[in-house]
Scaffold this motif. Structure first.
Motif, PDB file in Angstrom:
ATOM      1  N   MET B  43       0.833  -1.203   0.000  1.00 27.23           N
ATOM      2  CA  MET B  43       0.000   0.000   0.000  1.00 27.23           C
ATOM      3  C   MET B  43       0.869   1.254   0.000  1.00 27.23           C
ATOM      4  O   MET B  43       0.540   2.247  -0.636  1.00 27.23           O
ATOM      5  CB  MET B  43      -0.931   0.025   1.207  1.00 27.23           C
ATOM      6  N   LEU B  44       1.984   1.190   0.735  1.00 23.05           N
ATOM      7  CA  LEU B  44       2.894   2.337   0.751  1.00 23.05           C
ATOM      8  C   LEU B  44       3.499   2.542  -0.632  1.00 23.05           C
ATOM      9  O   LEU B  44       3.572   3.660  -1.141  1.00 23.05           O
ATOM     10  CB  LEU B  44       4.007   2.125   1.781  1.00 23.05           C
ATOM     11  N   ALA B  45       3.938   1.426  -1.246  1.00 23.17           N
ATOM     12  CA  ALA B  45       4.629   1.534  -2.524  1.00 23.17           C
ATOM     13  C   ALA B  45       3.682   1.880  -3.663  1.00 23.17           C
ATOM     14  O   ALA B  45       4.047   2.606  -4.584  1.00 23.17           O
ATOM     15  CB  ALA B  45       5.357   0.212  -2.835  1.00 23.17           C
ATOM     16  N   ALA B  46       2.449   1.334  -3.616  1.00 23.19           N
ATOM     17  CA  ALA B  46       1.561   1.493  -4.763  1.00 23.19           C
ATOM     18  C   ALA B  46       0.493   2.558  -4.554  1.00 23.19           C
ATOM     19  O   ALA B  46      -0.230   2.885  -5.470  1.00 23.19           O
ATOM     20  CB  ALA B  46       0.900   0.151  -5.094  1.00 23.19           C
ATOM     21  N   LEU B  47       0.380   3.072  -3.318  1.00 20.93           N
ATOM     22  CA  LEU B  47      -0.638   4.092  -3.095  1.00 20.93           C
ATOM     23  C   LEU B  47      -0.036   5.375  -2.518  1.00 20.93           C
ATOM     24  O   LEU B  47      -0.163   6.444  -3.110  1.00 20.93           O
ATOM     25  CB  LEU B  47      -1.732   3.553  -2.150  1.00 20.93           C
ATOM     26  N   ALA B  49       3.273   6.314  -1.966  1.00 15.95           N
ATOM     27  CA  ALA B  49       4.370   6.900  -2.732  1.00 15.95           C
ATOM     28  C   ALA B  49       3.881   7.534  -4.044  1.00 15.95           C
ATOM     29  O   ALA B  49       4.237   8.681  -4.351  1.00 15.95           O
ATOM     30  CB  ALA B  49       5.446   5.839  -3.009  1.00 15.95           C
TER      31      ALA B  49
END
Lengths: 360, 308, 275
Positions: B43-47, B49
């Motif tokens: 979620m951090l990487a795909a949303l 960030a």
């Protein structure tokens, strides 16, 4: 390390600032039927779960058979548990539920079948092996949970209010059965309950807990006849309390000045010094109630009377005492010496009936 | 037993491993976050960030084929200043506002029916309303294009019945066709939250209201509606927020009059290739939607407190 | 009392009529796809001319369609597997452990529901572009996992809350470690939820157009292929045939998923949550 089979050594469990278990010290002997008794929220289940390994003590240590188990996960401990909800696996049948712990040991198939069948016979559920877990009655689930735990031959069996979900009649039958089973298998049982009668009738010894603390550890008779504090006396059975002060000592007994009810004689060890404020505690059934005046008897008025079949309960108001005195008397005669509301009565009890307790 | 002696002989790596194991065993939070970490990481990487980068982009500018990373507010002044974009913002918000109202009004009685009137087979009714929600959005929108089209179902149907001589031109390619299509496409989203909040209402509260003298209508407005309000608000937000940024419906049935902000954003990222301006438009529309959604929620709360 | 009963019955009939109207509103527009897909005319218009299956055979013969279908199946399966696995781990953490900030985590994973797909698509596009990851079906999978997480979590959390926590403790107590307990107790009991989650996330991914449109690069998924066909009027009958098949397949999968999900959840038994 110690003589005790299970040693609970200065164990505390804190959740944030709240101490669920506060400096508990208990020694449990091998083969004992030991109960943890207390009202809900007193920490008894938390203590049991620490013995099982589902919770880890914040302080202190737990030894089982000389081994420090404090940091050992539940699957590596020599304990098995009967859960309050029984936790019968709904996706497995009775046979596979009982065999659950054995499968891991990779026993030969024949030996495993034999052990499971033996366990089914022990709980009198032969032929139920194919039944699914969710097709069992409450009593049957309880037995399967018991068999599933005992079939692993644990050093300790832990039982978390296992009879709480059963109705009264079944519960009483299971109490007797469970006690017999424990004698037969000889495994140490640690039993959690909030039902004092259940604890008294089944246990070799009982630890009474309240607000995370162990109040008293003793045999059932001692707990009832010689409680060590007001809370224990109050929690187990009914008790009358009178404020008093030690007036003098006399032949290993203390003469207490109890104000409105006059002088009371109480025997005991470690008698408090003269002048110490204490509580005198007397069980309702130890008090004799009579309608005629007697030497040294306390005069009172019947406030309430309840007929309960084999016995009657009375509340007697005594001048100068706030709480009415509770009395229980056996109805020996069919006609009964019926005493009704408002009658003047006289109360007395034998010298060894009174217990001295510290006043908080 | 000599534990002190023993432990000195255990290699330190193994002891460290055991310590880590013991830490995870003792700490619920540590075990929990260990299991949550894959989900949180993706979620951090795909949303998170990408959204942060989108914000950064909106302060940059496009220089031919290159992006100029000098921070500037130019994109926002274009996005908010240009008349054409303002019209689009206004239209997007009013279309999805309309869609929200229509959908909630249409869905409330249905949710009420399933919650209070259906006794048996509630499950079947719930599945019937949720099936369209899971099936292809694109195809459901496309269905409306063939219904409303110049040679579409309605026109050709009415003409073959002899009711019409000429096809009606106003059916497709306007804001109304967008509203109808979106209301149809998002219906299931409205029913479920409203149904859940109605189902949760303690039936004895309704009996108490009747017992205290409320008729069915007063009872509905004084008890049922206020208690189901969380569901209504949930449904409203769940429809209003995504429909404002809807791309497929305006592109298929909106025509030039039904173009919404998402279509313009898409153009910036494809044909025109002005990503910073696209980013600013996207963020400005999200901010506008957010503010509007909050206003809707507050207004509804206020309206209900008046009724009480 | 009589008046109240009659009143209620009248209201019930009125609402039932409305419910039927509402279902018609939901379903009838979509029904035109299969109807016209069998119509023997290149124009989608009444009156119906005659029955034919030629649009289906034509559509199946299209290699572009076959490639796109295969791409969508791949993307859907990977998306379903990844989002269900992540969702199962997260559901286990949120229902079994006291995790500080669990509400925030839940809110964070539900966020994709509240962000328009176009924003999710373009922001991922920007990120992939700036770290020089070429667009492919894999980047579509990433975008789809994002939008599928809220659904996977919702299905799996409700399933995990539906059974007694002490079942897993019983397994540990009987000697199994955490890993084996997961496989012997947690997974079998969560299985209906896992299957439902796999199916539903597969459908969401399979039907998703906009995010795939931004992230697919030169590979087309089925919705992208359909989108491309919409520009050519003579292709529309084929699209109708394809659309009708997709709708039927989606319906069957959804009904199956919901049926599996309802298995084992006894409506008479209150779920045992917590202690």
């Amino acid at each position: 390390m110690t003589d005790a089979f299970i040693k609970i050594d200065h164990v505390s469990k804190r959740f944030g600032g709240f101490a669920a278990v506060d400096d508990a010290n208990i020694d449990i002997q091998r083969g004992e039927f030991f109960s943890l008794l207390g009202p809900s929220g007193c920490g008894k289940t938390t203590l049991l779960r620490m013995i099982a390994g589902f919770e880890y003590p914040t302080e202190g240590a737990i030894y089982i058979d000389g081994q420090d188990e404090s940091d050992v996960p539940p699957n590596k401990r020599p304990t098995n548990m009967v859960f309050q909800s029984y936790a019968i696996f709904p996706h497995l049948n009775v046979f596979d539920n009982i065999a659950y712990g054995l499968r891991r040991l990779r026993l030969p198939k024949r030996e495993m079948t034999a052990r499971v069948n033996e366990a089914l016979a022990m709980i009198k559920l032969e032929g139920y092996g194919k039944r699914r877990g969710d097709q069992l009655s409450g009593g049957q689930r309880q037995r399967v949970a018991l068999a599933r735990a005992l079939v692993n031959r644990p050093k300790v069996l832990l039982l978390d209010e296992p009879l709480g979900a059963l109705d009264k009649r079944l519960r009483e039958a299971m109490q007797i059965e469970l006690r017999q089973l424990q004698r037969n298998v000889g495994i140490t049982f640690v039993f959690v309950t909030h039902d004092q009668e259940e604890a008294l009738s089944m246990s070799d010894r009982i630890a009474v807990m309240s607000a995370g603390k162990i109040l008293q550890v003793a045999e059932p008779r001692t707990l009832y006849e010689a409680p060590n504090c007001r809370e224990v006396a109050d929690f187990i059975g009914t008790m009358n309390f009178f404020d008093a002060k030690v007036a003098s000592h006399e032949n290993g007994a203390a003469i207490l000045d109890a104000g409105p009810i006059g002088k009371v004689r109480a025997a005991g060890e470690n008698l408090p010094d003269v002048g110490t404020p204490v509580l005198v505690a007397v069980r309702p059934e130890k008090i004799t109630l009579s309608t005629t005046p007697r030497e040294g008897a306390i005069k009172g008025t019947v406030d309430a009377a309840a007929y309960l079949g084999e016995r009657s309960h009375f509340h007697v108001r005594v001048d100068g005492i706030a709480t009415p005195v509770a009395i229980a008397s056996q109805n020996v005669m069919r006609s009964g010496d019926a005493v009704s509301h408002g009658a003047t009565v006289f109360l007395s009890w034998p010298d060894d009936a009174a217990v001295i307790l510290p006043r908080e | 037993m000599a534990p002190a002696n023993l432990s000195t002989r255990i290699p330190t790596a193994a002891r460290f491993g055991a310590r880590v194991e013991a830490f995870f065993r003792r700490s619920d939070a540590a075990r929990g976050y260990l299991l949550l970490s894959p989900a949180i990481l993706i979620m951090l990487a795909a949303l998170a960030a990408p959204l942060l980068l989108l914000v950064l982009y909106s302060f940059w500018s496009q220089d031919g084929y290159l992006v100029n990373t000098q921070l500037t507010l130019d994109q926002y002044s274009t996005a908010l200043g240009r008349e054409a974009y303002r019209t689009l913002f206004y239209r997007s918000l009013s279309i999805s506002g309309m869609v929200t109202i229509v959908t909630v009004l249409l869905s409330y009685p249905m949710a009420y029916f399933i919650a209070f009137q259906v006794q048996r087979n509630k499950f079947v009714w719930l599945i019937l309303v949720t099936i369209p929600f899971w099936t292809s959005y694109l195809l459901r929108v496309f269905a409306w294009k063939i219904i409303l089209g110049y040679n579409g179902v309605i026109n050709s149907g009415l003409m073959s019945l002899g009711i019409l001589k000429q096809p009606l031109e106003f059916l497709l390619y306007n804001p109304t066709s967008v509203v109808v299509t979106l209301a149809h496409a998002w219906a299931a989203f409205a029913i479920l939250p409203i149904y859940v909040s109605l189902e949760k209402i303690d039936r004895s509260l309704l009996e108490a209201a009747s017992d205290l003298g409320d008729g069915p209508i007063r009872r509905f407005f004084r008890i049922t509606l206020p208690l189901s309000l969380p569901g209504v608000i949930g449904a409203a937000v769940l429809i209003f927020v995504p429909t404002t940024g809807d791309y497929v419906t305006p592109a298929l049935v909106g025509g030039t009059d039904g173009v919404m902000i998402a279509n313009v954003i898409q153009v910036q990222f494809t044909k025109i290739g002005n990503w910073p301006l696209g980013a600013a438009l996207a963020l400005a529309s999200m901010a506008a939607v957010g503010i509007f959604a909050l206003l809707i929620v507050q207004a509804m709360r206020l309206a209900i407190s008046r009724v009480k | 009392m009589m008046a109240k009963v009659r009143n209620k019955a009248g209201q019930g009939r009125g609402l039932f009529g409305y419910a039927i109207f509402y279902l018609a509103f939901l379903y009838v527009p979509v029904l035109f796809l299969p109807i016209f897909s069998f119509n023997d005319s290149a124009f989608i218009a009444f009156p119906l001319v005659g029955f034919t299956t030629k649009w289906y055979t034509e559509m199946f013969a299209d290699t572009g369609m076959q490639i796109a279908l295969w791409n969508s199946l791949k993307v859907g399966m990977f998306t379903a597997l990844i989002s269900t696995t992540l969702g199962l781990l997260a559901a286990k953490a949120l229902t079994r452990y006291q995790v500080p900030g669990s509400a925030a985590v839940l809110g964070f994973t539900s966020l994709p529901l509240f962000v328009p797909d176009i924003v999710l698509g373009i922001s991922l596009l920007i990120l992939l572009n700036s770290v020089h990851i070429p667009l492919s079906l894999w980047t579509v999978v990433v975008g789809h996992v994002l939008i599928c997480m809220p659904f996977a979590m919702a299905v799996l959390i409700s399933r995990m809350e539906g059974f007694d926590k002490s079942l897993e403790e019983a397994s540990l107590d009987l000697g199994e470690d955490g890993w084996m307990t997961f496989w012997r107790v947690t997974f079998p009991l969560a299985l209906p939820g896992v299957i439902a989650s796999l199916l539903l996330t597969f459908i969401v991914s399979f039907d998703e157009f906009l995010i795939a449109y931004f992230l697919a690069g030169t590979d087309a998924t089925l919705p992208i292929y359909i989108w491309g066909q919409l520009r050519f009027p003579y292709k529309l009958p084929g699209v109708l045939a394809l659309g009708a098949l997709i709708l039927v397949a989606s319906c069957v999968l959804v009904i199956f998923a919901e049926w599996v999900r309802s298995l084992g959840t006894d409506p008479n038994k209150a779920p045992t949550v917590g202690a």
